[in-house]
Design a protein around this motif. Structure first.
Motif, mmCIF file in Angstrom:
data_model
loop_
_atom_site.group_PDB
_atom_site.id
_atom_site.type_symbol
_atom_site.label_atom_id
_atom_site.label_comp_id
_atom_site.label_asym_id
_atom_site.label_seq_id
_atom_site.Cartn_x
_atom_site.Cartn_y
_atom_site.Cartn_z
ATOM 1 N N ASN A 187 -9.154 5.054 28.437
ATOM 2 C CA ASN A 187 -9.519 4.304 29.642
ATOM 3 C C ASN A 187 -11.014 3.989 29.668
ATOM 4 O O ASN A 187 -11.422 2.912 30.110
ATOM 5 N N PHE A 188 -11.806 4.917 29.176
ATOM 6 C CA PHE A 188 -13.247 4.693 29.057
ATOM 7 C C PHE A 188 -13.522 3.522 28.110
ATOM 8 O O PHE A 188 -14.344 2.640 28.410
ATOM 9 N N PRO A 238 -7.653 18.263 26.003
ATOM 10 C CA PRO A 238 -9.033 17.950 25.611
ATOM 11 C C PRO A 238 -9.114 17.604 24.113
ATOM 12 O O PRO A 238 -8.505 18.284 23.270
ATOM 13 N N ASP A 287 -11.384 18.039 22.034
ATOM 14 C CA ASP A 287 -11.978 19.110 21.231
ATOM 15 C C ASP A 287 -10.940 20.103 20.725
ATOM 16 O O ASP A 287 -11.155 20.790 19.724
ATOM 17 N N TYR A 299 -15.746 11.833 22.589
ATOM 18 C CA TYR A 299 -16.273 12.840 23.512
ATOM 19 C C TYR A 299 -15.313 14.021 23.566
ATOM 20 O O TYR A 299 -14.169 13.872 24.023
ATOM 21 N N GLN A 315 -8.405 3.865 19.742
ATOM 22 C CA GLN A 315 -9.508 3.148 20.395
ATOM 23 C C GLN A 315 -9.924 1.920 19.598
ATOM 24 O O GLN A 315 -10.377 0.928 20.175
ATOM 25 N N ASP A 368 -14.952 16.652 25.411
ATOM 26 C CA ASP A 368 -14.437 17.188 26.678
ATOM 27 C C ASP A 368 -13.472 16.225 27.362
ATOM 28 O O ASP A 368 -12.835 16.591 28.356
ATOM 29 N N MET A 369 -13.350 15.003 26.855
ATOM 30 C CA MET A 369 -12.387 14.060 27.405
ATOM 31 C C MET A 369 -10.999 14.323 26.847
ATOM 32 O O MET A 369 -10.848 14.885 25.767
ATOM 33 N N THR A 370 -9.996 13.866 27.567
ATOM 34 C CA THR A 370 -8.635 13.842 27.034
ATOM 35 C C THR A 370 -8.431 12.483 26.355
ATOM 36 O O THR A 370 -9.187 11.533 26.626
ATOM 37 N N GLU A 398 -3.069 14.534 27.690
ATOM 38 C CA GLU A 398 -3.838 15.256 28.701
ATOM 39 C C GLU A 398 -4.546 16.475 28.125
ATOM 40 O O GLU A 398 -5.068 17.306 28.868
ATOM 41 N N SER A 401 -8.160 9.725 29.046
ATOM 42 C CA SER A 401 -9.421 9.392 29.723
ATOM 43 C C SER A 401 -10.368 8.677 28.770
ATOM 44 O O SER A 401 -11.095 7.762 29.176
ATOM 45 N N PHE A 402 -10.343 9.051 27.488
ATOM 46 C CA PHE A 402 -11.193 8.397 26.498
ATOM 47 C C PHE A 402 -10.762 6.946 26.295
ATOM 48 O O PHE A 402 -11.597 6.033 26.241
#
Length: 319
Positions: free
Chosen positions: A99-100, A132, A134, A89, A148, A91-93, A130, A96-97
């Motif tokens: 953790n997702f 993005p 992208d 994604y 991941q 727009d995620m950092t 931290e 955050s990705f």
């Protein structure tokens, strides 16, 4: 044998096109399989079917004993998958990705903390956690994708071009990470980089036109090179080619430029000792006498030429 991946008769058709045509092989724990082939050979399609991302037209896949078609959730829980392009994604950092992904994998807080620390440190994401996704370079995006894939410490890793976009130092680090994980996992790596196969893979498989055309250790495949055990000799003496050709183990001699000769062995056997004895016997003056290094790239080209792939055998099973 502790088979972690079992692939039997995989076929994938797109209309009249057979992208994968009857591929069978097994991968045990502790093996790193280098999956090689030209563009369009069927590598990525095969990997997508192993992971359950794509449904085969025919055949079956079992991962750690789970049939991917019959028990998809259980099978996929055993797999860490890095697809081509490493989609994420934008727009995620990275933090955050990850953790997702941990949420999706159902990781408890203690395991999550431990595994996040491990992947961030070993994939070297500290400086971009931290930022993005992208805005990251291709290399960092690839590293986020690798992070991941290994986050839940799966027993099976399917990595499609894991070092794509990395600089030489980063490639070295990722290869070291793969080597460190190899003993406890079954790892399949798709790559175009032949030095990567030699660096980290215990087995190499070449696929062309959707079929397996070679399967063995990197050393075994190198033995298929016409240059395997060939000897180079530099000498300005007369009659060098004729004398080399007279040796029983020499199949033929090629005269190169500048007083250089290459002697090819019969049946790939070692001939350097016989040639060294001949040099001493003849009293030749030589500036070079060396065995040609193995050439996996040449084997790859020979095996995957269009005029050689249509008749290749499908070498299923383990090496």
């Amino acid at each position: 044998m502790d088979w972690m991946i079992e692939v039997e008769g995989l076929v994938k058709k797109f209309g009249h096109l057979s992208a994968v045509d009857g591929v069978s092989f097994n991968v045990p724990r502790g093996e790193v399989l280098g999956f090689l082939g030209p563009n369009g050979a069927g590598k990525s399609t095969t990997m997508k079917m192993i992971t359950g991302f794509m449904t085969p037209t025919a055949g079956s896949v079992r991962v750690v004993g789970y049939d991917v078609d019959e028990h998809p959730i259980a099978a996929k829980a055993q797999i860490g998958y890095l697809p081509e392009g490493a989609p994420a994604y934008p727009d995620m950092t990275p933090i955050s990705f990850l953790n997702f992904i941990a949420d999706i994998r159902g990781m408890d807080s203690t395991t999550r903390r431990r595994r996040l620390e491990y992947v961030i440190a070993n994939v070297h994401l500290e400086e971009v956690l931290e930022q993005p996704i992208d805005t990251l370079s291709k290399g960092f995006k690839r590293r986020v994708g690798l992070a991941q894939a290994i986050l839940h410490d799966p027993p099976v890793l399917i990595l499609d071009e894991p070092t794509d976009g990395l600089d030489p130092n980063q490639k070295h680090e990722v290869r070291g990470l793969i080597a460190d994980m190899a003993a406890e996992k079954a790892i399949v790596i798709s790559t175009h980089i032949l030095e990567e196969v030699e660096a980290v893979c215990s087995r190499a498989m070449i696929i062309a036109d959707g079929r397996i055309v070679a399967d063995g250790t990197p050393g075994e495949l190198e033995q298929q090179s016409p240059l395997y055990n060939a000897v180079l000799i530099d000498s300005q003496n007369d009659g060098v080619a004729e004398a080399l050709s007279s040796l029983a183990k020499v199949a033929r001699v090629e005269e190169l430029s500048g007083g250089r000769f290459r002697a090819y062995p019969a049946d790939g056997q070692s001939i350097v000792a016989e040639i060294a004895d001949l040099v001493r016997l003849q009293g030749w003056s030589t500036s070079r006498l060396s065995v040609e290094p193995p050439r996996l790239d040449e084997v790859f080209r020979n095996i995957t030429r269009p005029d050689t792939t249509t008749t290749g055998d499908n070498h299923g099973g383990a090496a």
